[in-house]
Design an enzyme around this catalytic site. Structure first.
Site, PDB file in Angstrom:
ATOM      1  N   HIS A  20       0.836  -1.247  -0.015  1.00  0.00           N
ATOM      2  CA  HIS A  20      -0.109   0.010  -0.143  1.00  0.00           C
ATOM      3  C   HIS A  20       0.896   1.245   0.032  1.00  0.00           C
ATOM      4  CE1 HIS A  20      -3.957  -1.810   0.648  1.00  0.00           C
ATOM      5  NE2 HIS A  20      -3.001  -2.821   1.001  1.00  0.00           N
ATOM      6  N   ASP A 118      -6.934   5.303   2.937  1.00  0.00           N
ATOM      7  CA  ASP A 118      -6.839   3.844   2.445  1.00  0.00           C
ATOM      8  C   ASP A 118      -8.178   3.070   2.646  1.00  0.00           C
ATOM      9  OD1 ASP A 118      -5.926   1.619   1.082  1.00  0.00           O
ATOM     10  OD2 ASP A 118      -3.935   1.779   1.803  1.00  0.00           O
TER      11      ASP A 118
END
Length: 483
Positions: A20, A118
């Site tokens: 990520h 996120d």
């Protein structure tokens, strides 16, 4: 307004995984090159993986440390999914959620114009909204998988309109897990992926490009009521570092013929079962194709790679055709090398995109979560072939070998992925330019609505004797209606 002419400040807040933080950092670089000032927020151990790059490459990116609370068995070195023992994942998620007050303090201190967050932290956009900061989600997994999830949520009794995107008969566990998570969300909003999308301001950024998933982008836009904006591949370019150039793997690869070698890697956070390890090893030996295989074992487990290979007679059979490496290798450099002719991959989305950009066809061996759906997409666009499992979920070495041979030798697959690579490179930063337009539009609208500054609307409100808070309150209502 003078403030509209200033660089916009963006705070980016990825989940605590290397898969990520890497695309978030690549997006941060793209934005910083377009006059955005970027704060990239994560735990110190996560930021350590990119701090040297930031120092050399971009002065407009500032790293902001988020300190998680101290919990038993979770020292700071485990404030990341990279190398985290699997049994500690729930503890890491708990600590992450417990950091919401610290994150609010960071937002208050740096006062960004925009938050990009996120998929596991719905409390992050909630914190931003309290400070009148617009918040946009950036999803690093595929549009295809996200569309399937949202379809299951919105239309549980209707077949997904793209039948080629489905779970296979032996992937019943994936289907059951998705349905359970959707049912749980309908009951108590516990599906964080869905919750995060629903909290995003007007748009959702997602890693991908229209050449491979345009219809899924359009369908997801319809399902969630947000504009889905692809950001492009966001692939890190191969390093020109002298140490990388002279690494053992690159030196070995240089001696092979063009497109003759497959690269084998299953990511940094997934570990093969003993059965899968042996099936893949035997399949590589049976394929008679050159290979570089990067192997990783769960942290803390004392496993000898040499012993495992010795048990299957690897050293007696491989000769100079294969190289097995434990730990890290320069993946981008290997995939970008002309002597690499295939990628044996678990089909994590970062790996899929990277392979397509470098024009390397995929031998797909998906494992869990979104990987099976990504593998279906790879086959749909002609960028690779999947190794099928038997109904008892076993991999068979002959099937692994057969697909490797087909992908390395199949001209159609090679031509298709080469075409994809060419189209990606020709577009350059087309998607990023659109992203910048959308983000600026959102920030400007929020500034017009929230900031109580001299302007036509404010003058009108003063003329009719309305208090200042009318401007903010009514403006926010208008912004919500427009989203």
């Amino acid at each position: 307004m003078d403030s509209m002419q200033k660089n916009l400040k963006v705070l980016m807040f990825p989940w605590l995984g290397h898969g990520h933080i890497s695309p978030y950092y690549e997006l941060a670089k793209k934005l910083s090159h377009r006059n955005f000032s970027v704060y990239l927020c994560s735990t110190p151990v996560n930021l350590k993986s990119i701090e040297k790059k930031v120092g050399f490459e971009d002065s407009l990116i500032q790293l902001i440390e988020l300190h998680l609370p101290n919990l038993p068995d979770l020292p700071p070195c485990y404030h990341t999914t990279n190398g985290l023992p699997s049994h500690l994942m729930p503890t890491l998620k708990k600590a992450f959620d417990m950091s919401k007050n610290s994150f609010f303090d960071i937002l208050t201190k740096y006062k960004p114009d925009l938050l990009v967050y996120d998929f596991l932290q719905p409390w992050a956009p909630e914190a931003a909204f309290k400070l009148d900061i617009p918040a946009v989600q950036f999803i690093t997994s595929s549009t295809t998988q996200t569309a399937l999830l949202f379809h299951t949520y919105k239309k549980p009794d209707v077949e997904f309109p793209y039948p080629q995107i489905c779970y296979r008969d032996y992937e019943t566990a994936n289907v059951a897990e998705m349905k359970k998570s959707v049912d749980d969300h309908k009951r108590d909003r516990s599906n964080l992926v869905i919750d995060c999308i629903e909290k995003s301001s007007k748009i959702v950024l997602i890693k991908g490009f229209k050449e491979i998933d345009e219809k899924y982008i359009k369908y997801l836009t319809t399902l969630c009521g947000k504009k889905i904006v692809p950001v492009g591949p966001l692939v890190q370019e191969p390093s020109n570092n002298v140490e990388v150039e002279n690494s053992e793997t690159i030196t070995w690869l240089e001696k092979k013929e063009k497109a003759s070698t497959v690269f084998v890697s299953f990511g940094s956070e997934y570990f093969l079962s003993n059965e899968d390890f042996e099936a893949i090893a035997e399949g590589l030996l049976l394929s008679n194709v050159n290979f570089i295989w990067v192997v990783r074992f769960p942290p803390g487990e004392k496993i000898s790679l040499e012993d495992k290979l010795q048990q299957i007679g690897y050293y007696d059979r491989v000769e100079d055709r294969g190289m097995v490496v434990e730990g890290w290798v320069p993946q981008a450099k290997i995939l970008g090398h002309p002597n690499t002719g295939g990628f044996v991959s678990h089909c994590g989305w970062n790996s899929v995109i990277e392979s397509m950009k470098f024009g390397v066809p995929i031998i797909a061996i998906p494992m869990h979560i979104d990987q099976p759906i990504n593998a279906r997409l790879v086959e749909e666009v002609g960028a690779g072939i999947e190794v099928l499992r038997s109904h008892d979920l076993k991999l068979h070495p002959k099937d692994v070998a057969s697909v490797i041979q087909r992908v390395v030798k199949d001209e159609f697959v090679r031509e298709k992925v080469t075409e994809l690579s060419y189209r990606i490179k020709m577009k350059k930063d087309e998607e990023i330019d659109q992203v910048v337009k959308e983000l600026k539009k959102l920030c400007v609208k929020m500034k017009l609505v929230v900031e109580v500054e001299p302007g036509y609307m404010m003058h009108l409100f003063k003329f009719i004797g309305a208090p200042n808070w009318w401007f903010t309150k009514i403006g926010k209502r208008l912004l919500n209606l427009s989203s």
